[in-house]
Design an enzyme around this catalytic site. Structure first.
Site, PDB file in Angstrom:
ATOM      1  N   LYS A 177       0.653  -1.075   0.224  1.00  0.00           N
ATOM      2  CA  LYS A 177       0.175  -0.065  -0.066  1.00  0.00           C
ATOM      3  C   LYS A 177       1.049   1.231  -0.559  1.00  0.00           C
ATOM      4  CE  LYS A 177      -1.781   3.258   1.564  1.00  0.00           C
ATOM      5  NZ  LYS A 177      -1.680   4.244   1.654  1.00  0.00           N
ATOM      6  N   GLU A 252       8.556   1.512  11.611  1.00  0.00           N
ATOM      7  CA  GLU A 252       9.895   2.437  11.191  1.00  0.00           C
ATOM      8  C   GLU A 252       8.951   3.862  11.639  1.00  0.00           C
ATOM      9  OE1 GLU A 252      12.899   1.312  11.069  1.00  0.00           O
ATOM     10  OE2 GLU A 252      13.006  -0.767  10.252  1.00  0.00           O
ATOM     11  N   CYS A 286      12.968  10.447   8.366  1.00  0.00           N
ATOM     12  CA  CYS A 286      12.380   9.821   9.281  1.00  0.00           C
ATOM     13  C   CYS A 286      14.009  10.078  10.078  1.00  0.00           C
ATOM     14  CB  CYS A 286      12.330   8.225   9.431  1.00  0.00           C
ATOM     15  SG  CYS A 286      13.362   7.254   8.467  1.00  0.00           S
TER      16      CYS A 286
END
Ligand code: NAD
Length: 483
Positions: A177, A252, A286
């Protein structure tokens, strides 16, 4: 550019199909704000069909391949990615607003992941275990079955490489997705995989909204492992949904990763890295190093050098390949600007600001890079992930104080430390709370071989390197008693 394939289709069981609801979602170019295409809006029924197709592939043609054959397919896909590097990079530049050279680096990373996991597929094995007399004991390392992959918009290609690449190498079939803001390179990747010869149903792609297709995938009882990269908020939802059918989850999540610069550091080596490590992809990374902890003796000197660097930075349309492109969306830009405004009102001092080029399209989502000094390490801008082109500087006196500040957020993804003192390097490596620690470096150019993941609110489980293969497999112990 125009999208060179029918982007409004989902890939299910080897067929490109419209979503059952027939709906589509717009594709926006963040550099201009213009709508440049459409993607499918998949719903529960599409996810059901994709999971069924993945199961059929796992129990059929894909599941029957030898490990080395899976590896060959992954390696071939890596070569196909490189052969299509220009179009993949151009798609990412348009879809994510990523400066062209950074998009190109993502293509190289995707190919490298596929090469790495292609080579690793037939080197993943169990062990034999010495046990009681009269027994032979060994372990089998088996794929989970069907794995679900929920991808964020900031590094679609890299995250496909490290999560889907590893899952396939381990023998799983996958349902992916992609993020609704940036699905194009995932769709292009799936087309290349089909051409490379992956059996139908091995790789399925269900674009759509997080709360629709994403939520359906996380909660689907036919999914045996969920790999999620994204925000803490959604990660906890995904983990709860997967708990409903007791599926393992790799999360994550975000970070507030520090670099610690000590008085004895090689500043010539450190200075070019300090800012770059926080500003790649306009800070929407991130593992961005968003906190710079500077020892008092070099504080003024490093701040001045950083400020000079910031004042020279330019943000503008991604195709112009400047230092920074736009943020992904108007919503992200508003979020970042609101945080900055509140933080500055709350006492953070602006040390330097970069520029947005004068001819940047008005509809683009640009934020000028900003270097800030918050009043202390507890300040909101020194604690919360901003996910924009912003770094904060914080002074410290002693090693203990530096470690306390570095470890003093709820996150723990990456840390970097600059010091020539070898003893200190090892103390820091041991005491810094993070999934990766870099000494006299930050990021190591991506390092596909290097296990990556967080502690605390940065998540759990590991991707990249060989560790990812362990996440995507389960160990079965076989104990044979000979009578
Ligand atoms: P997000 O959490 O909003 O979205 C990530 C993905 O989750 C998207 O595909 C989205 O469609 C999907 N999603 C949204 N709601 C969902 C739901 N209810 N159920 C299932 N799926 C759902 O994150 P984002 O805005 O795309 O990315 C920004 C955040 O991601 C930042 O906090 C960043 O730190 C983090 N991030 C972490 C890493 C990492 O490796 N640690 C990498 C990239 C981004």
């Amino acid at each position: 550019m125009s999208i060179p394939f029918a982007s409004e289709l989902a890939l299910i069981g080897g067929e490109w199909r419209s979503a059952t609801g027939k709906g589509t979602l717009p594709v926006e170019d963040p550099s201009t704000g213009a709508t440049v295409g459409a993607i499918a809006r998949c719903l529960d029924a599409d996810v059901d069909a994709a999971v069924a197709a993945a199961r059929a592939a796992f129990e059929g043609a894909w599941g029957r391949l030898a490990a080395f054959e899976r590896g060959r397919l992954l390696s071939a896909l890596g070569r196909a990615v490189l052969a299509h590097a220009d179009v993949l990079a151009a798609l990412e530049t348009m879809d994510v607003g990523k400066p062209r050279s950074q998009a190109r680096a993502d293509v190289t990373a995707l190919a490298r992941y596929l090469e790495f996991y292609g080579g690793a597929a037939d080197k993943l094995h169990g062990t034999t275990i010495p046990f009681l007399e009269g027994y032979t004991v060994y372990t089998l390392r088996e794929p989970h079955g069907v794995t679900g992959h929920i991808i964020p918009w900031n590094y679609p290609m890299q995250i496909i490489g490290r999560s889907v690449g590893a899952a396939l190498a381990a023998g799983n079939s996958v349902v992916v997705k992609p993020a609704e803001e940036a699905s194009l390179t995932t769709l292009a990747f799936a087309r290349l995989a089909a051409e490379a010869g992956f059996p139908p149903g091995t790789i399925n792609v269900v674009p759509g909204l997080g709360e629709e297709a994403g939520a359906a995938l996380a909660a689907h009882p036919g999914i045996n492992h969920v790999s999620f990269t994204g925000s803490v908020e959604v990660g906890t939802l995904v983990q709860s949904a997967a708990a409903g059918h007791v599926a393992p989850v790799t999360l994550e999540l975000g970070g507030k990763s520090p670099q610690l610069v000590f008085d004895d550091a090689d500043l010539e080596a450190a200075l070019p890295v300090l800012a770059r490590a926080g500003l790649q992809n306009a800070g929407q990374t991130c593992s961005a190093s968003s906190r710079l902890l500077l020892q008092r003796g070099i504080y003024a000197r490093v701040v001045e050098a950083l400020a000079e660097r910031y004042r020279a930075l330019r943000a503008g349309p991604a195709a112009r390949d400047l230092d920074l492109g736009p943020l992904i969306s108007a919503a992200q830009r508003r979020r970042v600007e609101a945080m900055l405004e509140a933080g500055i009102k709350g006492g953070a001092q602006v040390l330097a600001r970069g520029e947005i080029v004068a001819d940047a399209p008005a509809g683009g989502h640009y934020v000028a890079p900003l270097l800030l000094a918050p009043p202390g390490p507890g300040h909101v801008l020194a604690q919360e992930e901003i996910f924009g082109p912003v770094q904060v500087v914080l002074p410290f006196d002693s090693e203990d104080e530096a470690i306390a500040i570095a470890n003093g957020t709820r996150f723990g993804l990456v840390a970097g430390a600059w010091t020539r003192d070898a003893g200190r390097q090892h103390r820091l490596a041991s005491r810094l709370r993070a999934g990766q620690v870099f000494l006299n470096d930050y990021g190591a150019a991506g390092g596909v071989e290097l296990p990556f993941g967080g502690v605390g609110w940065s998540g759990h489980g590991r991707e990249k390197g060989m560790e990812a293969l362990y996440s995507f497999t389960a160990v079965k112990t076989v104990a044979a008693r000979h009578r």
